[in-house]
Design an enzyme around this catalytic site. Structure first.
Site, PDB file in Angstrom:
ATOM      1  N   LYS A  18     -10.200 -11.021  -8.169  1.00 38.43           N
ATOM      2  CA  LYS A  18      -9.204 -11.323  -7.135  1.00 38.43           C
ATOM      3  C   LYS A  18      -9.416 -10.414  -5.911  1.00 38.43           C
ATOM      4  O   LYS A  18      -9.443 -10.886  -4.763  1.00 38.43           O
ATOM      5  CB  LYS A  18      -7.806 -11.129  -7.720  1.00 38.43           C
ATOM      6  CG  LYS A  18      -6.681 -11.151  -6.727  1.00 38.43           C
ATOM      7  CD  LYS A  18      -6.442 -12.527  -6.129  1.00 38.43           C
ATOM      8  CE  LYS A  18      -5.452 -12.430  -4.999  1.00 38.43           C
ATOM      9  NZ  LYS A  18      -5.030 -13.656  -4.438  1.00 38.43           N
ATOM     10  N   LEU A  19      -9.614  -9.124  -6.162  1.00 39.87           N
ATOM     11  CA  LEU A  19      -9.858  -8.201  -5.046  1.00 39.87           C
ATOM     12  C   LEU A  19     -11.145  -8.589  -4.325  1.00 39.87           C
ATOM     13  O   LEU A  19     -11.222  -8.573  -3.094  1.00 39.87           O
ATOM     14  CB  LEU A  19     -10.001  -6.755  -5.542  1.00 39.87           C
ATOM     15  CG  LEU A  19      -8.767  -6.052  -6.089  1.00 39.87           C
ATOM     16  CD1 LEU A  19      -9.087  -4.596  -6.401  1.00 39.87           C
ATOM     17  CD2 LEU A  19      -7.613  -6.122  -5.108  1.00 39.87           C
ATOM     18  N   CYS A  35      -2.540  -9.959   2.164  1.00 37.09           N
ATOM     19  CA  CYS A  35      -3.518  -9.632   1.118  1.00 37.09           C
ATOM     20  C   CYS A  35      -4.798  -8.952   1.581  1.00 37.09           C
ATOM     21  O   CYS A  35      -5.235  -7.982   0.961  1.00 37.09           O
ATOM     22  CB  CYS A  35      -3.911 -10.906   0.377  1.00 37.09           C
ATOM     23  SG  CYS A  35      -2.580 -11.526  -0.620  1.00 37.09           S
ATOM     24  N   THR A  63       0.853  -1.187   0.000  1.00 35.14           N
ATOM     25  CA  THR A  63       0.000   0.000   0.000  1.00 35.14           C
ATOM     26  C   THR A  63       0.890   1.239   0.000  1.00 35.14           C
ATOM     27  O   THR A  63       1.914   1.283   0.680  1.00 35.14           O
ATOM     28  CB  THR A  63      -0.895  -0.027   1.262  1.00 35.14           C
ATOM     29  OG1 THR A  63      -1.595  -1.274   1.267  1.00 35.14           O
ATOM     30  CG2 THR A  63      -1.887   1.106   1.271  1.00 35.14           C
ATOM     31  N   PHE A 114     -14.372 -10.544   0.199  1.00 37.14           N
ATOM     32  CA  PHE A 114     -15.445 -11.397   0.736  1.00 37.14           C
ATOM     33  C   PHE A 114     -14.922 -12.282   1.877  1.00 37.14           C
ATOM     34  O   PHE A 114     -15.588 -12.458   2.890  1.00 37.14           O
ATOM     35  CB  PHE A 114     -16.027 -12.289  -0.373  1.00 37.14           C
ATOM     36  CG  PHE A 114     -17.230 -11.693  -1.047  1.00 37.14           C
ATOM     37  CD1 PHE A 114     -17.172 -10.440  -1.627  1.00 37.14           C
ATOM     38  CD2 PHE A 114     -18.426 -12.389  -1.116  1.00 37.14           C
ATOM     39  CE1 PHE A 114     -18.271  -9.886  -2.262  1.00 37.14           C
ATOM     40  CE2 PHE A 114     -19.540 -11.845  -1.742  1.00 37.14           C
ATOM     41  CZ  PHE A 114     -19.468 -10.593  -2.313  1.00 37.14           C
ATOM     42  N   LEU A 115     -13.722 -12.842   1.668  1.00 38.59           N
ATOM     43  CA  LEU A 115     -13.169 -13.724   2.709  1.00 38.59           C
ATOM     44  C   LEU A 115     -12.893 -12.933   3.982  1.00 38.59           C
ATOM     45  O   LEU A 115     -13.233 -13.370   5.091  1.00 38.59           O
ATOM     46  CB  LEU A 115     -11.881 -14.395   2.209  1.00 38.59           C
ATOM     47  CG  LEU A 115     -12.073 -15.445   1.105  1.00 38.59           C
ATOM     48  CD1 LEU A 115     -10.734 -15.855   0.492  1.00 38.59           C
ATOM     49  CD2 LEU A 115     -12.802 -16.678   1.658  1.00 38.59           C
ATOM     50  N   GLU A 158      -3.381 -15.160  -8.454  1.00 37.24           N
ATOM     51  CA  GLU A 158      -3.117 -16.368  -7.682  1.00 37.24           C
ATOM     52  C   GLU A 158      -3.996 -16.369  -6.433  1.00 37.24           C
ATOM     53  O   GLU A 158      -4.070 -15.392  -5.727  1.00 37.24           O
ATOM     54  CB  GLU A 158      -1.625 -16.389  -7.299  1.00 37.24           C
ATOM     55  CG  GLU A 158      -1.202 -17.669  -6.654  1.00 37.24           C
ATOM     56  CD  GLU A 158      -1.739 -18.882  -7.371  1.00 37.24           C
ATOM     57  OE1 GLU A 158      -1.338 -19.131  -8.504  1.00 37.24           O
ATOM     58  OE2 GLU A 158      -2.596 -19.603  -6.805  1.00 37.24           O
ATOM     59  N   GLY A 160      -4.989 -11.533   9.439  1.00 36.09           N
ATOM     60  CA  GLY A 160      -3.722 -10.906   9.066  1.00 36.09           C
ATOM     61  C   GLY A 160      -3.350 -11.368   7.674  1.00 36.09           C
ATOM     62  O   GLY A 160      -4.216 -11.789   6.900  1.00 36.09           O
ATOM     63  N   THR A 215      -1.404  -9.525  -7.033  1.00 37.74           N
ATOM     64  CA  THR A 215      -2.741  -8.938  -6.940  1.00 37.74           C
ATOM     65  C   THR A 215      -2.611  -7.460  -7.222  1.00 37.74           C
ATOM     66  O   THR A 215      -1.853  -6.759  -6.556  1.00 37.74           O
ATOM     67  CB  THR A 215      -3.314  -9.095  -5.527  1.00 37.74           C
ATOM     68  OG1 THR A 215      -3.200 -10.446  -5.180  1.00 37.74           O
ATOM     69  CG2 THR A 215      -4.757  -8.666  -5.479  1.00 37.74           C
TER      70      THR A 215
HETATM   71  C1  UDX Z   1      -5.632 -15.186   1.518  1.00 34.26           C
HETATM   72  C2  UDX Z   1      -6.669 -15.870   0.620  1.00 34.26           C
HETATM   73  O1  UDX Z   1      -7.279 -16.964   1.337  1.00 34.26           O
HETATM   74  C3  UDX Z   1      -6.000 -16.378  -0.662  1.00 34.26           C
HETATM   75  O2  UDX Z   1      -6.966 -16.924  -1.542  1.00 34.26           O
HETATM   76  C4  UDX Z   1      -5.288 -15.213  -1.337  1.00 34.26           C
HETATM   77  O3  UDX Z   1      -4.607 -15.665  -2.498  1.00 34.26           O
HETATM   78  C5  UDX Z   1      -4.319 -14.539  -0.389  1.00 34.26           C
HETATM   79  O4  UDX Z   1      -5.002 -14.134   0.815  1.00 34.26           O
HETATM   80  P1  UDX Z   1      -3.745 -16.006   3.181  1.00 34.26           P
HETATM   81  O5  UDX Z   1      -3.526 -14.559   3.484  1.00 34.26           O
HETATM   82  O6  UDX Z   1      -2.566 -16.854   2.904  1.00 34.26           O
HETATM   83  O7  UDX Z   1      -4.703 -16.169   1.923  1.00 34.26           O
HETATM   84  O8  UDX Z   1      -4.481 -16.647   4.436  1.00 34.26           O
HETATM   85  P2  UDX Z   1      -5.957 -17.131   4.807  1.00 34.26           P
HETATM   86  O9  UDX Z   1      -5.944 -18.583   5.067  1.00 34.26           O
HETATM   87  O10 UDX Z   1      -6.973 -16.645   3.870  1.00 34.26           O
HETATM   88  O11 UDX Z   1      -6.136 -16.429   6.233  1.00 34.26           O
HETATM   89  C6  UDX Z   1      -6.145 -15.011   6.352  1.00 34.26           C
HETATM   90  C7  UDX Z   1      -6.340 -14.622   7.778  1.00 34.26           C
HETATM   91  O12 UDX Z   1      -7.664 -14.948   8.221  1.00 34.26           O
HETATM   92  C8  UDX Z   1      -5.401 -15.332   8.755  1.00 34.26           C
HETATM   93  O13 UDX Z   1      -4.949 -14.418   9.729  1.00 34.26           O
HETATM   94  C9  UDX Z   1      -6.248 -16.415   9.367  1.00 34.26           C
HETATM   95  O14 UDX Z   1      -5.827 -16.805  10.645  1.00 34.26           O
HETATM   96  C10 UDX Z   1      -7.608 -15.715   9.412  1.00 34.26           C
HETATM   97  N1  UDX Z   1      -8.722 -16.682   9.431  1.00 34.26           N
HETATM   98  C11 UDX Z   1      -8.950 -17.484   8.360  1.00 34.26           C
HETATM   99  C12 UDX Z   1      -9.540 -16.732  10.548  1.00 34.26           C
HETATM  100  O15 UDX Z   1      -9.355 -15.990  11.528  1.00 34.26           O
HETATM  101  N2  UDX Z   1     -10.582 -17.622  10.548  1.00 34.26           N
HETATM  102  C13 UDX Z   1     -10.854 -18.440   9.482  1.00 34.26           C
HETATM  103  O16 UDX Z   1     -11.842 -19.197   9.555  1.00 34.26           O
HETATM  104  C14 UDX Z   1     -10.011 -18.378   8.363  1.00 34.26           C
END
Ligand code: UDX
Ligand code: ADP
Length: 480
Positions: free
Chosen positions: A226-227, A282, A98, A232-233, A171, A279, A136
């Protein structure tokens, strides 16, 4: 059928994305020569280290791929120009942090590394080259890359003709399961204008990914997808973490709530584990990108909606620090607190945006003496993240006359070392070894009354309680 012209791949950027992705491509496509280049000579040296323990990133299964392919069809090098020049496909996989100053500071991605790559490609590529955005990137970045490359195309009229196609191929791998994700992706997304170039890239993936999982879109949809996926996650994590606070206040249990809502096939059961806050490199960055785009395109309400996901995450982390202080009789000054886990999640040595950073800083600010353990994160990294040098181990800060009530931290080589003499232990990363801690033994070496704060819901609650320890679990309202 593999198109005959594809022989050489160059990936610019030997980081968390470039390294594992290219290792899997090299493994699955032995007929390709895969060259990963980086300006960071130390990083390249680490990738080439004969001791696989010294690889610059830790990912389960990565060492095996490196052992199998390195110096056969997978090469790590600083010879950027040479490998761009030989490449049929160039993947851009550099960091896009950023921006810290100027227009869009704090939100927009800093594209200077991507631009530098595009310029390098435009200068050194020869013949026809497919340029693939792997990092990304904010929507419309491909336009920047294209502009630079089109200029090179025009200028190449007099020498041997250079032409380019630009594709977006984001990715979706998660750290800690990168190799598994790359080998069995939910989907591979390829965005672009030229179907021939899209097909060339698809052919590589078809070596191990079923055809129906390879999605073709226009370039902007691919960038935005991707964003959106990351937004959403992250939003899902903030949603369940917000519910954990209500659970704690009302007597409900967030695990039960998550199970109940997760059984609804429209909601689904994955990614509903309440924790200390998300954390990783991404989520925050990508949401900030989205926020910047919304503001840029005159959509302040949409920007505000997504900004709240980050605000809730920060609030949640501070909420945990505060309740720890409150539980420990309103003060942690001079108290030894064991921190179990510093990585942003298990199975990675990555600490970027880890909730542990905020929580540890808060507790140090309150005067605590932290004893931090993580099986994969080293002292140097924690020093960088906290901005404080580790102190010499102080066994009993309360009776130590030199202790001046300023918070400090030190590195614990084992969980026992971290737990010994501590008033409380906070589990911040879900490492397997923390599930198997002998709590009876912990009780003996901790200072009574002792608390276990399980922010990851991984301990066996009965074992902890039966050992005579006080237990707090995230989102567990039975504690009220
Ligand atoms: C994420 C996306 O999942 C992935 O598709 C993208 O390419 C990059 O960003 P990543 O950052 O490696 O991947 O980790 P991820 O497993 O998504 O977890 C992200 C954060 O959410 C972590 O701090 C993890 O501990 C937290 N998390 C995840 C939770 O607190 N609870 C959950 O149920 C899942
Ligand atoms: P990511 O998580 O996106 O993979 P990392 O920070 O782990 O990001 O890795 C990005 C890599 O890209 C770093 O090793 C950095 O040195 C490298 N890099 C950045 N700019 C360039 C460039 N112009 N040429 C070559 N490598 C670059």
């Amino acid at each position: 059928m593999v198109l005959p012209q594809i022989k050489n791949i160059c990936c610019i950027g030997a980081g968390y994305v470039g390294g594992p992705t290219m290792s899997v491509i090299a493994d699955k496509c032995p007929y390709l020569s895969v060259n990963v280049v980086d300006i960071n000579a130390q990083r390249i040296q680490d990738w080439n280290s004969s001791n696989l323990e010294d690889l610059p990133i830790y990912e389960p299964g990565l060492d095996k791929k490196i052992e199998k392919c390195r110096n056969i069809n997978l090469h790590f090098s600083v010879e950027i120009e040479k490998h761009i020049s030989n490449a049929d496909i160039v993947f851009i996989s550099v960091n896009t942090p950023t921006k810290t100053k100027g227009i869009g500071a704090g939100k927009a991605s800093d594209l200077k590394w991507v631009e530098a790559c595009a310029r390098q490609v435009s200068k050194f590529a020869s013949g026809h080259t497919i340029v693939v955005e792997k990092s990304t990137l904010p929507v419309k970045t491909a336009e920047v890359i294209k502009k630079i490359l089109e200029d090179a195309e025009l200028n190449s009229q007099n020498k041997s003709k250079t032409t380019f196609d630009v594709l977006s191929n984001p990715e979706f791998l998660s750290e800690g399961s990168a190799i598994e994700d790359l080998e069995h992706p939910d989907r591979v997304l390829i965005g672009g204008e030229n179907i021939e170039a899209i097909n060339v890239l698809s052919e590589i993936y078809l070596n191990w990914v079923p055809k129906e999982k390879i999605l073709h879109t226009n370039i902007w949809s691919s960038e935005l997808a991707k964003l959106t996926a990351n937004a959403f996650l992250a939003q899902r994590i903030s949603s369940i973490n917000s519910i954990s606070a209500i659970c704690e206040a009302t007597g409900a249990d967030v695990r039960e709530v998550a199970r109940a809502i997760g059984s609804d096939s429209r909601i689904g059961s994955k990614f509903l584990d309440s924790g200390p806050g998300f954390g990783g490199s991404c989520f925050k960055k990508d949401i900030l990108n989205l926020v910047y785009l919304c503001e840029y395109f005159g959509l302040p309400e949409v920007a505000k909606f997504w900004e709240e996901v980050i605000a809730l995450n920060k609030w949640h982390q501070h909420r945990i620090s505060k309740l720890i202080v409150k539980t420990l009789f309103g003060t942690v000054t001079g108290k030894k607190i064991s921190i179990l886990g510093f990585a942003f999640k298990a199975n990675t040595n990555d600490t970027r945006e880890s909730a542990a950073i905020t929580i540890c800083k808060d507790l140090i600010e309150e005067g605590a003496v932290l004893s931090i353990h993580d099986p994969k994160v080293d002292t140097c990294q924690i020093e960088k993240d906290l901005g404080i040098k580790s102190s010499v181990n102080s066994e009993d800060p309360l009776t130590d006359k030199t202790f001046d009530s300023k918070g400090v931290w030190n590195y614990a080589k084992t969980t026992d070392e971290s737990l010994s003499g501590s008033d409380a232990s906070i589990i911040l990363t879900e490492w397997k070894e923390y599930e198997n801690i002998d709590w009876l033994k912990a009780k003996k070496i901790m200072r009574s009354p002792s608390w276990i704060f399980d922010a990851r819901s991984i301990v066996n609650t009965n074992e902890v309680k039966n050992a005579g320890l006080n237990l707090w679990r995230i989102g567990d309202g039975s504690q009220i």
